[in-house]
Motif scaffolding. Sequence first.
Motif, short mmCIF file in Angstrom:
data_model
loop_
_atom_site.label_atom_id
_atom_site.label_comp_id
_atom_site.label_asym_id
_atom_site.label_seq_id
_atom_site.Cartn_x
_atom_site.Cartn_y
_atom_site.Cartn_z
N ARG A 202 11.27 4.24 2.69
CA ARG A 202 10.99 2.90 3.22
C ARG A 202 9.86 2.22 2.46
N ALA B 133 7.02 -0.36 3.53
CA ALA B 133 6.47 -0.75 4.83
C ALA B 133 5.26 -1.68 4.66
N THR C 167 2.47 -4.54 5.22
CA THR C 167 1.76 -5.16 6.34
C THR C 167 1.54 -6.63 5.98
N GLU D 152 5.50 -4.24 8.90
CA GLU D 152 4.53 -3.59 9.78
C GLU D 152 3.56 -4.63 10.35
N TYR E 235 -1.53 1.13 14.41
CA TYR E 235 -0.73 1.55 13.25
C TYR E 235 -0.16 2.95 13.45
N VAL F 299 3.70 3.59 13.34
CA VAL F 299 4.32 4.13 12.12
C VAL F 299 5.08 5.43 12.41
N ARG G 100 3.31 6.44 0.00
CA ARG G 100 2.31 5.39 0.23
C ARG G 100 1.05 5.76 -0.53
N ILE H 249 -4.11 6.82 2.59
CA ILE H 249 -3.58 7.23 3.90
C ILE H 249 -3.41 8.75 3.97
N1 GLU Z 1 1.87 -0.64 6.44
C1 GLU Z 1 0.99 0.28 5.83
C2 GLU Z 1 0.21 -0.42 4.73
O1 GLU Z 1 0.57 -1.49 4.30
C3 GLU Z 1 1.72 1.44 5.22
C4 GLU Z 1 1.83 2.50 6.18
C5 GLU Z 1 2.54 3.71 5.67
O2 GLU Z 1 3.18 3.65 4.61
O3 GLU Z 1 2.51 4.70 6.37
O4 GLU Z 1 -0.80 0.11 4.32
#
Ligand code: GLU
Length: 280
Positions: free
Chosen positions: A7, A9, A11, A43, A163, A167, A181, A185
């Motif tokens: 995916r 994702a 924000t 997101e 989040y 998530v 990602r 994270i």
């Molecule tokens: N939406 C999150 C971001 O833009 C990514 C979250 C993820 O990939 O777990 O940082």
Amino acid sequence: MSPVIGRLAPTPSGELHLGNVCAFAAAWLAVRKAGGRLLLRMEDVDAVRARQEIEDGIRRDLDWLGLHWDEETERQSTRDYRPTLKVLQDHTYHCGCTRKLLKSLQGEHPLSCRQAGHETGPLRLALPTQEVRFDDQVFGPQVLGLDPSQDPILVRRDGLSTYLLAVVTDDIADGVTQVVRGADILPFTAIQQYMWRLLGHTEPAWAHTPVILGPDGRKLSKSHGSEAVASLRERGYRPSDIWSQVLPWLGLPSASYPAEVVDLFDWRRIPRGPIQVAPR
Ligand code: GLU
């Protein structure tokens, strides 16, 4: 073997920058190489910060860069996270700590709060003292500790899901088998893996791409407007200019589009970084 489901994702509270592009390119390449399916998920769980024009801009940037997805899944702002909370109810509690108290404890959360029986306040997940192990596709074997003094918030005081709750719920609901990602994270992955298992699922394969730093040595973010894709485009950069910069960050030769280097994509070639963008 079941198909790979990855995916993108984004924000939609900040424009797409080169750090996002690097992570999204790895997600895109890994799925294409495996012949899997790539989802797009907005997101926008933080509906206060999410903005429609930023979302439109992100879609335009992804299209311009040739990062096409196969299917769009439900956005976070319309999802219902209560079923997840129901399953986790024996592991959650309302936190009654004031901001002042938390500040004086320097981010450590007192264990006594779990037993206090508060009926309102942010909802936290009670973590055990436990080691979580996983094999990151880029960073290799990881052993990360869960710590009860770091019980994370799943629902904020104002009722918004965080989040973390969103998530994990979404990745499970969307059948995601591969999460790619930025390495910022990576430290939160232990809690996510713990939650996947509490919810009765086997976690996806995890992969974290190098953190990209701006010319000032700080992680690329909204404040580096000049490294936003839209800004580079306005200044006359073409997609091939972006890709000749970003693909080498994934250990790949420069090319006009990622589609040209799908066969060469290999997790083991990706440097762990961080990588600093040179001044333009
Ligand atoms: N939406 C999150 C971001 O833009 C990514 C979250 C993820 O990939 O777990 O940082």
